[in-house]
Design an enzyme around this catalytic site. Structure first.
Site, PDB file in Angstrom:
ATOM      1  N   ARG A 120      -7.117  13.932  -1.340  1.00 36.53           N
ATOM      2  CA  ARG A 120      -7.227  12.471  -1.490  1.00 36.53           C
ATOM      3  C   ARG A 120      -5.915  11.855  -1.024  1.00 36.53           C
ATOM      4  O   ARG A 120      -4.851  12.194  -1.519  1.00 36.53           O
ATOM      5  CB  ARG A 120      -7.499  12.115  -2.958  1.00 36.53           C
ATOM      6  N   LYS A 158       3.008  10.321  -4.417  1.00 37.86           N
ATOM      7  CA  LYS A 158       3.269  10.321  -5.849  1.00 37.86           C
ATOM      8  C   LYS A 158       4.764  10.294  -6.156  1.00 37.86           C
ATOM      9  O   LYS A 158       5.597  10.750  -5.372  1.00 37.86           O
ATOM     10  CB  LYS A 158       2.609  11.537  -6.512  1.00 37.86           C
TER      11      LYS A 158
END
Length: 306
Positions: free
Chosen positions: A285, A238
């Protein structure tokens, strides 16, 4: 963040049940898109679909993925919108090919289109992972209830095109915002007929939380347990991790002032994954399955001793 024993749940999928809490489950990300923020175009091209995606899916499974999450539409800001039909043309051949080769694979469909969710579940997927928490398609909760599938509800603040314009959040605002939003999504889902034992929650790192706004959420991840449902953490590669690396004096010199590449975010992702597991995450994830599985093995041993 205090380390406390992880809660245990039975997660009822469409055709089977998973035990959550004994060990961290690894959800491998398979994007069959040309424009995803991390790996757009790597595993999708019209000329080679679904061969490239199938090769990557088998690799993720062999590296230790417990679940594969297949997505056909990018949710990054400025991504090209797709029709549900276009999305389905990307993901359905992959689902069908993969289940022919590995029939026992647990598949999740990453979509906010109820019609795509239906087609994917009918093709053999077990889980619908909706980044909007069933907000962007009013038919999603009813569809999941009818299909008897599992549902991952993510907290999202606004839509991707809105994120650059959202007002900043104070650190003290972030956790209450996410808790309130997820509680509302749980209520809407259960009213529509989805049993609680089919729901997993995702606080939505990066989805309407900009850069350092994600750290209070990670630091207080354990507080999400008050919702009494299993938790998923999706921090892989991210932008908030890249921002931190780029701001670090020594690391920014090594990077020559550039934004860290996706590969350069691996160790930061691993650190954030471990923090989430120690905060109570049941599922991680990730794009990088083997490093996540290795980190989870160590974090799980720590959790076992609590």
């Amino acid at each position: 963040m205090p380390f406390t024993p992880r809660s245990h749940h039975l997660w009822h999928l469409r055709t089977r049940t998973l035990s959550l809490g004994q060990k961290t489950l690894i959800m491998g990300i398979l994007n069959v898109t040309p424009d995803s923020f991390s790996d757009g175009g790597h595993f999708y091209s019209p000329q080679h679909a679904p061969e490239h995606a199938l090769t990557q899916a088998l690799k993720l499974l062999d590296e230790g993925a417990d679940i594969l999450d297949i997505g056909g539409e990018s949710t990054r800001p400025n991504a090209t919108p797709l029709t549900a039909e276009e999305e389905q043309s990307r993901i359905l051949p992959v689902i069908e090919s993969l289940l022919q080769q590995r029939p026992q694979t647990i598949l999740s469909i990453d979509t906010f289109h109820a019609s795509t969710a239906r087609r994917a579940i009918e093709a053999g997927a077990e889980i619908v992972n909706d980044v909007s928490g069933h907000l962007w398609d009013p038919e999603m909760s009813t569809t999941c209830a009818q299909l008897n599938c599992a549902a991952i509800l993510m907290h999202t603040r606004g839509q991707p095109q809105d994120w650059p314009k959202l007002p900043p959040l104070a650190p003290s605002e972030i956790l209450p915002l996410v808790l309130t939003g997820l509680a509302q999504r749980i209520e809407a889902a259960t009213v529509a007929g989805i049993p609680r034992n089919k729901i997993v929650l995702d606080p939505g790192f990066g989805f309407g939380k900009r850069l350092d706004e994600n750290y209070p959420l990670l630091a207080h991840f354990d507080q999400l347990r008050q919702l009494n449902l299993p938790l998923l953490a999706g921090v892989s590669r991210k932008g908030f991790l890249a921002h931190t690396l780029a701001q670090h004096p020594a690391l920014s010199t090594l990077l020559n002032g550039a934004t860290p590449s996706m590969e350069d975010r691996l160790h930061a992702t691993t650190a954030a994954n471990v923090a989430a597991i120690l905060g109570g995450a049941h599922i991680i994830r990730t794009h990088d399955v083997r490093p996540a599985a290795e980190a989870a093995a160590i974090a799980d041993r720590i959790v076992e001793t609590l």
